[in-house]
Design an enzyme around this catalytic site. Structure first.
Site, PDB file in Angstrom:
ATOM      1  N   CYS A   1     -40.066  38.978-137.378  1.00 56.99           N
ATOM      2  CA  CYS A   1     -38.598  38.330-137.722  1.00 56.99           C
ATOM      3  C   CYS A   1     -38.197  38.836-138.875  1.00 56.99           C
ATOM      4  CB  CYS A   1     -38.748  36.770-137.642  1.00 56.99           C
ATOM      5  SG  CYS A   1     -39.617  36.318-136.137  1.00 56.99           S
TER       6      CYS A   1
ATOM      7  N   ARG B   1     -36.425  44.536-137.053  1.00 57.90           N
ATOM      8  CA  ARG B   1     -37.801  43.733-137.144  1.00 57.90           C
ATOM      9  C   ARG B   1     -37.843  42.674-135.923  1.00 57.90           C
ATOM     10  NH1 ARG B   1     -40.479  44.371-142.111  1.00 57.90           N
ATOM     11  NH2 ARG B   1     -41.767  42.580-141.560  1.00 57.90           N
TER      12      ARG B   1
ATOM     13  N   TRP C   1     -38.062  37.411-133.447  1.00 61.53           N
ATOM     14  CA  TRP C   1     -38.841  37.841-132.329  1.00 61.53           C
ATOM     15  C   TRP C   1     -39.708  36.686-131.806  1.00 61.53           C
ATOM     16  CZ3 TRP C   1     -44.160  39.014-131.476  1.00 61.53           C
ATOM     17  CH2 TRP C   1     -44.376  39.985-130.408  1.00 61.53           C
TER      18      TRP C   1
ATOM     19  N   ASN D   1     -40.863  33.450-140.847  1.00 65.10           N
ATOM     20  CA  ASN D   1     -41.751  34.377-140.297  1.00 65.10           C
ATOM     21  C   ASN D   1     -43.176  33.892-140.312  1.00 65.10           C
ATOM     22  OD1 ASN D   1     -39.296  36.001-140.247  1.00 65.10           O
ATOM     23  ND2 ASN D   1     -39.854  37.409-141.754  1.00 65.10           N
ATOM     24  N   GLY D   2     -43.754  34.369-139.032  1.00 63.88           N
ATOM     25  CA  GLY D   2     -45.192  34.049-139.129  1.00 63.88           C
ATOM     26  C   GLY D   2     -45.447  32.839-137.880  1.00 63.88           C
TER      27      GLY D   2
ATOM     28  N   GLU E   1     -50.383  59.008-126.904  1.00 65.51           N
ATOM     29  CA  GLU E   1     -48.908  58.725-127.858  1.00 65.51           C
ATOM     30  C   GLU E   1     -47.795  58.951-127.210  1.00 65.51           C
ATOM     31  OE1 GLU E   1     -48.321  56.953-130.193  1.00 65.51           O
ATOM     32  OE2 GLU E   1     -46.669  57.559-131.110  1.00 65.51           O
TER      33      GLU E   1
ATOM     34  N   LYS F   1     -44.752  56.325-126.087  1.00 62.74           N
ATOM     35  CA  LYS F   1     -43.540  56.503-126.640  1.00 62.74           C
ATOM     36  C   LYS F   1     -42.497  56.216-125.385  1.00 62.74           C
ATOM     37  CE  LYS F   1     -43.546  55.961-129.869  1.00 62.74           C
ATOM     38  NZ  LYS F   1     -44.548  55.997-130.865  1.00 62.74           N
TER      39      LYS F   1
ATOM     40  N   GLU G   1     -42.498  52.848-124.480  1.00 59.49           N
ATOM     41  CA  GLU G   1     -41.580  51.871-125.448  1.00 59.49           C
ATOM     42  C   GLU G   1     -40.213  51.859-125.250  1.00 59.49           C
ATOM     43  OE1 GLU G   1     -44.274  51.407-129.221  1.00 59.49           O
ATOM     44  OE2 GLU G   1     -43.380  53.364-129.103  1.00 59.49           O
TER      45      GLU G   1
ATOM     46  N   HIS H   1     -61.046  61.246-111.889  1.00 61.32           N
ATOM     47  CA  HIS H   1     -61.817  60.232-111.442  1.00 61.32           C
ATOM     48  C   HIS H   1     -61.326  58.861-110.915  1.00 61.32           C
ATOM     49  CE1 HIS H   1     -65.496  62.464-112.887  1.00 61.32           C
ATOM     50  NE2 HIS H   1     -64.758  62.745-113.785  1.00 61.32           N
TER      51      HIS H   1
ATOM     52  N   LYS I   1     -40.826  45.509-134.907  1.00 59.92           N
ATOM     53  CA  LYS I   1     -41.573  46.777-135.528  1.00 59.92           C
ATOM     54  C   LYS I   1     -42.789  46.478-136.223  1.00 59.92           C
ATOM     55  CE  LYS I   1     -41.171  50.573-137.790  1.00 59.92           C
ATOM     56  NZ  LYS I   1     -41.635  51.857-137.071  1.00 59.92           N
TER      57      LYS I   1
HETATM   58  C1  G6P Z   1     -46.092  47.230-133.491  1.00 59.41           C
HETATM   59  C2  G6P Z   1     -44.873  48.469-133.282  1.00 59.41           C
HETATM   60  C3  G6P Z   1     -45.949  49.893-132.992  1.00 59.41           C
HETATM   61  C4  G6P Z   1     -46.886  50.086-134.077  1.00 59.41           C
HETATM   62  C5  G6P Z   1     -47.960  48.850-134.328  1.00 59.41           C
HETATM   63  C6  G6P Z   1     -48.643  49.312-135.213  1.00 59.41           C
HETATM   64  O1  G6P Z   1     -46.517  46.941-132.088  1.00 59.41           O
HETATM   65  O2  G6P Z   1     -44.114  48.066-132.271  1.00 59.41           O
HETATM   66  O3  G6P Z   1     -44.919  50.707-133.095  1.00 59.41           O
HETATM   67  O4  G6P Z   1     -47.363  51.058-133.784  1.00 59.41           O
HETATM   68  O5  G6P Z   1     -47.323  47.677-134.413  1.00 59.41           O
HETATM   69  O6  G6P Z   1     -47.964  48.946-136.445  1.00 59.41           O
HETATM   70  P1  G6P Z   1     -48.583  49.466-138.038  1.00 59.41           P
HETATM   71  O7  G6P Z   1     -47.228  48.888-138.837  1.00 59.41           O
HETATM   72  O8  G6P Z   1     -49.762  48.656-138.281  1.00 59.41           O
HETATM   73  O9  G6P Z   1     -48.726  50.798-137.969  1.00 59.41           O
END
Ligand code: G6P
Length: 613
Positions: free
Chosen positions: A2, A27, A75, A101-102, A486, A490, A493, A509, A608
């Site tokens: 958040c 965020r 969030w 936050n938290g 990755e 992407k 997401e 498999h 984020k």
């Molecule tokens: C969240 C983000 C991802 C990120 C992950 C780890 O889930 O949406 O994009 O890769 O956290 O984040 P960090 O800040 O530890 O790289």
């Protein structure tokens, strides 16, 4: 996850708060709210959805003019996305408002206690419990002012928090506190801007201090006082924020994700600057010098991370084993933490994280440290929680990453893991020549990424061709197996297309059963040790009607016979190839999301930085 922005000073604060909130929207963005003290009372407005909805709400109810206020973008963790659950939360007696936050872990027990005292809760959140508890303890007649009430409440709380609190009975006071979730106090002239992220402060002042765990700051326009939750005074260190405003603005790009993909050459040049002495065949990593001996003797490395950072860590695992000859494994931090891991002597744990705040990664780091490992950090955000708890580390230096879908941090993480590998490898088995050759290649990497970026229009066209398809495969082998993961992540997401990433060999498999006529399968098929094997896997997909999009090495014309579409990348040694091969995949995901009309920088359900386990 958040975002928090709060202000106390002499100016009406609504505009400043809302501007700050917009900068933090990346965020968390499922709902937003603001509380301001004016005309002797507390005024609150909330809205579900984007910050813009909150602006509309303020417009319709009449804008606030008070000079003490706070706001939040959420969030959701506890309780659904509703206006009632949006922050700020208020108490039922004293006109107290809290943003948080938290997670308050013992909120259920506290709620029962407060209900027994007659408090009636409106929301399902843990934060409302905190607001009520502060209200319950607030008693100016007995000398318990807002600061003391916050301290007392936090002594009862377990969990993680960054909070900001105001009270209509103390209209010029803002109280903030932190444990485990970042919070910064920006210091201006007779005004203070508090935020969970420097990007909401930098437009107003470059002077700021970080609030430490278990610290509470009482702020008025005249100054501030910092103490622990037990009221022991503390002197914070005011520092200059290094963030430049232009780094957090779009600067002509449509989205932060797009900007950050295109920033990668510059970001990697920054990352490498001063760290490679090609002539001396030496990697210079000041952050590791004090531990060079331990790293030389390392018997094992364990890389812990989540999300995109885990994919970078997996490439780190390949690099460290292949080039530095250190047995290594990359693991979900969340799994490592709870499976009673065995940490042998001379184990190095590497926490990989853009934000440096990911709760799962932080918890894994604590576990590994408690069991005697040397803890390294590969982190982007300077001074973040993880960076403060590691024994040593190397920052990415790729600049702030705002796009929720991580891009430049990924290439930065792989780049730093490559440097760490060379740092260790040269002290172990790697020859001068091999190290110099790889460093020279790293030096040329930013320019090669520029060449890949030049094919953006073609990548968009290819993506357009498959945009109606709901299921995609991403396949690669060796160093580019994590790249395939990755690429799939992407796409998922930001475009919400179902995508699976896997080792190309694994497909036969089981997952091969998914292949139907016209299903897109993206192969990372650059020149390397397993090129021929990848070609066989391509044939297997083709034979079942799948359409192959290949990421291949420039000059490989042969592959056109097997793939419907080919996206070329310049030739590069295999260990460095993920940093190039991922770029077309980032661009494909970006274009897919734009073509489908999604908000690239605010993908649904994501945050984020995830500061809860
Ligand atoms: C969240 C983000 C991802 C990120 C992950 C780890 O889930 O949406 O994009 O890769 O956290 O984040 P960090 O800040 O530890 O790289």
């Amino acid at each position: 996850m958040c975002g928090i922005v709060a202000y106390v000073g002499l100016k009406p604060c609504q505009t400043l708060l809302m501007e700050g909130l917009k900068r933090l929207e990346y965020r968390g963005y499922d709902s937003a709210g603001i509380a301001v003290i004016q005309d002797g009372g507390l005024h609150v407005a909330k809205a579900v959805g984007r910050v813009a909805n909150l602006e509309d709400r303020l417009e319709s109810i009449g804008n606030f003019h008070g000079t003490t206020g706070l706001c939040h973008t959420r969030w959701a963790t506890h309780g659904g996305v509703t206006e009632i659950n949006a922050h700020p939360h208020t108490d039922d007696k004293n006109g107290i408002a809290v943003v948080h936050n938290g997670i308050i872990e013992n909120y259920a027990a506290l709620k029962t206690y407060l209900e027994e005292k007659g408090h009636v809760f409106k929301s399902q959140t843990d934060t409302e419990v905190l607001a009520m508890l502060i209200g319950e303890l607030y008693s100016p007649a007995e000398g318990i002012d807002l600061e003391a009430a916050v301290q007392a409440a936090l002594r009862e709380v377990t969990g993680a928090y960054a909070i900001a609190v105001i009270c209509e009975k103390e209209p010029d006071t803002l109280v903030v506190a932190r444990k485990g979730s970042p919070l910064l106090v920006g210091v201006g002239n007779n005004e203070f801007v508090v935020a969970s992220d420097a990007s909401a402060i930098v437009a107003h002042t470059a002077q700021a201090f970080k609030v430490d765990d278990y610290n509470v700051v009482k702020i008025t326009p005249k100054g501030f006082r910092t103490s622990t939750i037990n009221n022991v005074p503390v002197t914070p260190k005011i520092e200059q924020l290094e963030l430049e405003l232009q780094e957090i603005e779009l600067g002509g790009y449509a989205h932060f994700m797009q900007k950050e993909i295109f920033e990668q050459p510059k970001a990697l040049r920054n990352c490498f600057r001063g760290r490679m002495d090609v002539r001396e065949s030496k990697v210079v990593l000041g952050g590791l010098n004090d531990h060079a001996k331990e790293l030389t003797k390392a018997r094992r490395t364990v890389l812990v991370a989540q999300g995109t950072a885990l994919h970078a860590a997996m490439i780190g695992e390949y690099l460290l084993e292949d080039l530095a000859k250190v047995p290594s494994r990359a693991e979900y931090a969340s799994e490592f933490r709870y499976r009673n891991p065995i940490i042998e002597e001379n184990t190095v744990v590497v926490a990989v994280s853009q934000s440096g705040e990911t709760a799962d990664t932080l918890a894994a780091l604590h576990e590994a440290k408690d069991r005697g490992a040397l803890a390294l950090g590969v982190i982007n955000v300077v001074g973040s929680s993880i960076s403060r708890e590691t024994d040593a580390g190397v920052y990415l230096r790729v600049g702030p990453e705002i796009g929720v879908a991580s891009t430049k941090a990924f290439t930065g993480q792989v780049a730093v893991l490559t440097l760490i590998t060379l740092f260790m490898a040269r002290r172990r088995f790697m020859s001068n020549e091999q190290c110099s050759d790889l460093m020279a290649e790293l030096d040329r990497l930013p320019e090669k990424i520029e060449r890949v970026l030049e094919s953006d229009a073609k990548i968009r066209k290819v993506t357009e061709r498959y945009i109606g398809k709901e299921n995609w495969l991403f396949l690669g082998r060796g160093y580019n197996y994590p790249t395939a993961l990755e690429g799939a992540l992407k796409l998922k997401e930001i475009s919400y297309i179902h995508a699976e990433g896997m080792p190309a060999a694994e497909m036969k498999h089981g997952p091969i059963a998914l292949i139907t006529d016209g299903m897109p399968a993206v192969f990372i098929a650059n020149k390397g040790k397993q090129y021929d094997k990848v070609m066989s896997n391509i044939q297997e997909v083709r034979a079942r009607g799948g359409h192959v999009i290949a990421v291949a090495t420039e000059g490989d014309n042969e592959i056109r016979k097997y793939a419907e579409d080919v996206l070329y990348i310049p030739d590069i040694p295999e260990p460095l190839s993920p940093m190039l091969a991922v770029v077309p995949l980032q661009l494909m995901a970006y274009h897919a999301a734009v073509l489908r009309g999604h908000d690239v920088d605010k993908p649904r359900n994501l945050a984020k930085s995830v500061t809860v386990e």
